[in-house]
Scaffold this motif. Structure first.
Motif, mmCIF file in Angstrom:
data_model
loop_
_atom_site.group_PDB
_atom_site.id
_atom_site.type_symbol
_atom_site.label_atom_id
_atom_site.label_comp_id
_atom_site.label_asym_id
_atom_site.label_seq_id
_atom_site.Cartn_x
_atom_site.Cartn_y
_atom_site.Cartn_z
ATOM 1 N N SER A 108 57.302 49.673 50.351
ATOM 2 C CA SER A 108 58.054 50.789 50.936
ATOM 3 C C SER A 108 58.830 51.514 49.841
ATOM 4 C CB SER A 108 59.023 50.277 52.011
ATOM 5 O OG SER A 108 59.981 49.427 51.423
ATOM 6 N N THR A 122 56.102 53.808 54.053
ATOM 7 C CA THR A 122 55.529 52.474 53.817
ATOM 8 C C THR A 122 54.033 52.580 53.529
ATOM 9 O OG1 THR A 122 55.115 52.154 56.166
ATOM 10 C CG2 THR A 122 57.218 51.350 55.309
ATOM 11 N N THR A 125 51.101 50.254 58.400
ATOM 12 C CA THR A 125 51.868 50.263 59.649
ATOM 13 C C THR A 125 52.568 48.934 59.896
ATOM 14 O OG1 THR A 125 49.851 49.717 60.850
ATOM 15 C CG2 THR A 125 50.458 52.039 60.737
ATOM 16 N N ALA A 126 51.995 47.840 59.423
ATOM 17 C CA ALA A 126 52.641 46.532 59.598
ATOM 18 C C ALA A 126 53.976 46.497 58.840
ATOM 19 C CB ALA A 126 51.725 45.425 59.105
ATOM 20 N N TRP A 127 54.005 47.050 57.632
ATOM 21 C CA TRP A 127 55.260 47.077 56.876
ATOM 22 C C TRP A 127 56.253 48.036 57.518
ATOM 23 C CZ3 TRP A 127 56.136 43.257 53.827
ATOM 24 C CH2 TRP A 127 55.074 42.608 53.201
ATOM 25 N N ALA A 128 55.771 49.112 58.116
ATOM 26 C CA ALA A 128 56.664 50.038 58.822
ATOM 27 C C ALA A 128 57.314 49.335 60.012
ATOM 28 C CB ALA A 128 55.888 51.272 59.278
ATOM 29 N N THR A 129 56.534 48.535 60.733
ATOM 30 C CA THR A 129 57.079 47.799 61.876
ATOM 31 C C THR A 129 58.128 46.797 61.423
ATOM 32 O OG1 THR A 129 54.954 48.031 63.010
ATOM 33 C CG2 THR A 129 56.452 46.359 63.847
ATOM 34 N N GLN A 130 57.855 46.099 60.333
ATOM 35 C CA GLN A 130 58.819 45.121 59.836
ATOM 36 C C GLN A 130 60.131 45.797 59.408
ATOM 37 O OE1 GLN A 130 57.426 41.957 57.610
ATOM 38 N NE2 GLN A 130 59.424 41.426 56.760
ATOM 39 N N ARG A 132 61.293 48.606 60.549
ATOM 40 C CA ARG A 132 61.979 49.123 61.736
ATOM 41 C C ARG A 132 62.835 48.031 62.389
ATOM 42 N NH1 ARG A 132 56.802 51.905 62.866
ATOM 43 N NH2 ARG A 132 57.114 54.029 62.126
ATOM 44 N N THR A 133 62.369 46.783 62.309
ATOM 45 C CA THR A 133 63.187 45.693 62.860
ATOM 46 C C THR A 133 64.415 45.427 61.988
ATOM 47 O OG1 THR A 133 61.897 44.009 61.707
ATOM 48 C CG2 THR A 133 61.200 44.581 63.946
ATOM 49 N N GLY A 158 54.969 55.629 58.528
ATOM 50 C CA GLY A 158 53.818 54.830 58.122
ATOM 51 C C GLY A 158 53.048 55.530 57.012
#
Length: 181
Positions: A108, A122, A125-130, A132-133, A158
Protein backbone atom coordinates in the motif's frame (compact mmCIF):
# COMPACT_ATOMS: atom_id res chain seq x y z
CA UNK A 1 68.22 66.59 -51.13
CA UNK A 2 69.03 70.21 -50.83
CA UNK A 3 72.42 71.52 -50.12
CA UNK A 4 73.05 71.89 -46.39
CA UNK A 5 70.32 69.45 -45.32
CA UNK A 6 71.11 66.28 -43.44
CA UNK A 7 69.81 63.15 -45.16
CA UNK A 8 69.18 60.98 -42.02
CA UNK A 9 66.76 63.27 -40.14
CA UNK A 10 63.19 63.44 -41.34
CA UNK A 11 61.45 66.78 -41.34
CA UNK A 12 59.35 67.49 -38.23
CA UNK A 13 55.84 68.63 -38.61
CA UNK A 14 54.49 71.35 -36.37
CA UNK A 15 51.78 68.96 -35.08
CA UNK A 16 54.35 66.38 -34.05
CA UNK A 17 56.24 68.96 -32.02
CA UNK A 18 53.07 69.84 -30.04
CA UNK A 19 51.97 66.22 -29.38
CA UNK A 20 52.87 65.01 -25.84
CA UNK A 21 54.52 61.68 -25.27
CA UNK A 22 52.33 58.57 -25.02
CA UNK A 23 51.01 57.87 -21.48
CA UNK A 24 50.81 54.05 -21.00
CA UNK A 25 48.43 54.34 -18.01
CA UNK A 26 45.87 56.35 -19.94
CA UNK A 27 45.23 58.76 -17.08
CA UNK A 28 45.81 61.81 -19.22
CA UNK A 29 43.29 60.64 -21.81
CA UNK A 30 40.76 59.75 -19.10
CA UNK A 31 41.13 63.19 -17.51
CA UNK A 32 40.69 64.87 -20.88
CA UNK A 33 37.53 62.90 -21.64
CA UNK A 34 36.10 63.47 -18.17
CA UNK A 35 36.81 67.18 -18.40
CA UNK A 36 35.10 67.51 -21.75
CA UNK A 37 32.06 65.52 -20.63
CA UNK A 38 31.76 67.14 -17.21
CA UNK A 39 31.59 70.56 -18.72
CA UNK A 40 28.76 69.72 -21.10
CA UNK A 41 26.35 67.21 -19.54
CA UNK A 42 27.18 66.49 -15.96
CA UNK A 43 27.19 69.02 -13.20
CA UNK A 44 28.49 68.50 -9.78
CA UNK A 45 25.74 68.66 -7.20
CA UNK A 46 26.17 70.03 -3.78
CA UNK A 47 25.43 67.53 -1.03
CA UNK A 48 22.10 68.07 0.65
CA UNK A 49 22.10 68.59 4.36
CA UNK A 50 20.35 65.64 5.96
CA UNK A 51 19.08 64.85 9.40
CA UNK A 52 21.57 63.07 11.59
CA UNK A 53 21.14 59.30 11.38
CA UNK A 54 20.79 57.08 14.38
CA UNK A 55 23.69 54.71 14.86
CA UNK A 56 23.18 51.41 13.03
CA UNK A 57 25.39 49.30 15.22
CA UNK A 58 24.05 46.19 16.84
CA UNK A 59 24.55 45.41 20.45
CA UNK A 60 25.56 42.24 22.17
CA UNK A 61 22.08 40.77 21.81
CA UNK A 62 20.63 39.45 18.54
CA UNK A 63 18.08 41.57 16.70
CA UNK A 64 16.37 41.70 13.28
CA UNK A 65 19.43 43.18 11.56
CA UNK A 66 21.61 40.18 12.35
CA UNK A 67 21.95 37.35 9.81
CA UNK A 68 19.21 34.78 10.25
CA UNK A 69 19.46 31.01 9.99
CA UNK A 70 17.77 29.53 6.92
CA UNK A 71 15.80 27.02 9.00
CA UNK A 72 14.33 29.76 11.18
CA UNK A 73 13.37 31.80 8.12
CA UNK A 74 11.65 28.77 6.56
CA UNK A 75 9.81 28.04 9.81
CA UNK A 76 8.46 31.60 9.85
CA UNK A 77 7.38 31.25 6.19
CA UNK A 78 5.60 27.95 6.83
CA UNK A 79 3.80 29.38 9.87
CA UNK A 80 2.77 32.57 8.07
CA UNK A 81 1.35 30.64 5.09
CA UNK A 82 -0.43 28.03 7.25
CA UNK A 83 1.42 25.10 5.73
CA UNK A 84 2.52 23.48 8.99
CA UNK A 85 -0.36 20.97 9.21
CA UNK A 86 0.06 19.92 5.57
CA UNK A 87 3.82 19.48 5.95
CA UNK A 88 3.44 17.50 9.17
CA UNK A 89 0.93 15.14 7.52
CA UNK A 90 3.26 14.63 4.53
CA UNK A 91 6.21 13.91 6.82
CA UNK A 92 4.20 11.43 8.86
CA UNK A 93 2.89 9.70 5.72
CA UNK A 94 6.53 9.40 4.63
CA UNK A 95 6.87 7.06 7.61
CA UNK A 96 4.05 4.85 6.35
CA UNK A 97 5.83 1.54 7.15
CA UNK A 98 6.02 2.53 10.82
CA UNK A 99 2.28 3.29 10.92
CA UNK A 100 0.92 0.19 9.16
CA UNK A 101 3.77 -2.27 9.53
CA UNK A 102 6.34 -3.35 6.95
CA UNK A 103 4.16 -6.05 5.32
CA UNK A 104 1.17 -3.76 4.78
CA UNK A 105 3.48 -0.97 3.61
CA UNK A 106 4.87 -3.18 0.84
CA UNK A 107 1.39 -3.49 -0.65
CA UNK A 108 0.00 0.00 0.00
CA UNK A 109 1.05 3.58 -0.66
CA UNK A 110 -0.45 6.85 0.58
CA UNK A 111 -1.15 8.94 -2.51
CA UNK A 112 -2.81 12.07 -1.13
CA UNK A 113 -4.11 14.20 1.70
CA UNK A 114 -6.88 16.71 1.13
CA UNK A 115 -9.57 18.14 3.40
CA UNK A 116 -8.65 15.88 6.35
CA UNK A 117 -8.93 12.73 4.17
CA UNK A 118 -5.93 10.50 3.52
CA UNK A 119 -6.10 8.47 0.29
CA UNK A 120 -4.24 5.14 0.07
CA UNK A 121 -3.75 2.91 -3.00
CA UNK A 122 -3.20 -0.87 -2.55
CA UNK A 123 -1.80 -3.60 -4.82
CA UNK A 124 -4.74 -5.98 -4.49
CA UNK A 125 -8.29 -5.96 -3.19
CA UNK A 126 -7.32 -8.29 -0.33
CA UNK A 127 -4.83 -5.71 0.97
CA UNK A 128 -7.45 -2.97 0.57
CA UNK A 129 -9.86 -5.00 2.72
CA UNK A 130 -7.22 -5.54 5.39
CA UNK A 131 -6.38 -1.83 5.54
CA UNK A 132 -10.06 -0.91 5.72
CA UNK A 133 -10.31 -2.97 8.91
CA UNK A 134 -7.28 -1.08 10.28
CA UNK A 135 -8.58 2.37 9.24
CA UNK A 136 -9.97 3.47 12.65
CA UNK A 137 -6.67 2.62 14.38
CA UNK A 138 -4.72 4.48 11.65
CA UNK A 139 -6.90 7.59 12.07
CA UNK A 140 -6.30 7.46 15.82
CA UNK A 141 -2.50 7.14 15.35
CA UNK A 142 -2.38 10.01 12.87
CA UNK A 143 -4.49 12.29 15.08
CA UNK A 144 -2.35 11.41 18.09
CA UNK A 145 0.79 12.45 16.25
CA UNK A 146 -0.63 15.48 14.42
CA UNK A 147 -3.44 16.77 16.63
CA UNK A 148 -7.15 16.01 16.89
CA UNK A 149 -9.18 16.58 13.75
CA UNK A 150 -6.23 16.56 11.36
CA UNK A 151 -7.36 13.28 9.78
CA UNK A 152 -11.04 12.36 9.85
CA UNK A 153 -11.09 9.49 7.36
CA UNK A 154 -8.82 7.19 5.39
CA UNK A 155 -10.05 6.34 1.91
CA UNK A 156 -8.56 3.08 0.67
CA UNK A 157 -8.57 2.37 -3.06
CA UNK A 158 -7.95 -0.99 -4.66
CA UNK A 159 -5.70 -1.61 -7.63
CA UNK A 160 -6.27 0.15 -10.91
CA UNK A 161 -7.60 -2.26 -13.52
CA UNK A 162 -7.15 -1.64 -17.23
CA UNK A 163 -10.10 -0.27 -19.16
CA UNK A 164 -11.31 -2.44 -22.00
CA UNK A 165 -13.00 0.50 -23.69
CA UNK A 166 -11.01 1.61 -26.69
CA UNK A 167 -12.25 4.30 -29.03
CA UNK A 168 -15.55 6.14 -29.20
CA UNK A 169 -17.83 3.13 -29.50
CA UNK A 170 -18.10 0.12 -27.22
CA UNK A 171 -20.27 -2.95 -26.84
CA UNK A 172 -22.41 -3.45 -23.75
CA UNK A 173 -21.67 -6.37 -21.56
CA UNK A 174 -19.13 -7.73 -19.13
CA UNK A 175 -16.24 -8.01 -21.53
CA UNK A 176 -13.28 -10.35 -21.04
CA UNK A 177 -13.68 -10.81 -17.27
CA UNK A 178 -12.62 -14.45 -17.09
CA UNK A 179 -8.93 -13.49 -16.89
CA UNK A 180 -9.31 -12.02 -13.40
CA UNK A 181 -9.79 -14.51 -10.64
Amino acid sequence: MRPGQEPDRPEKNSQEEQRPEHDPTGLGLARAIAGSVAGSRYRRRKPRPSAPLEPQSTGAHPDDRDPQLLGAALDRLVDSQGWSKEINVRLLLGKWPVLVGPVNAQHSTPIGYQDTVVTVRTDATAWATQLRTMAPQLVAKLNEALGDGTVTRIEILGPEVPSWKKGRRSVRGRGPRDTYG
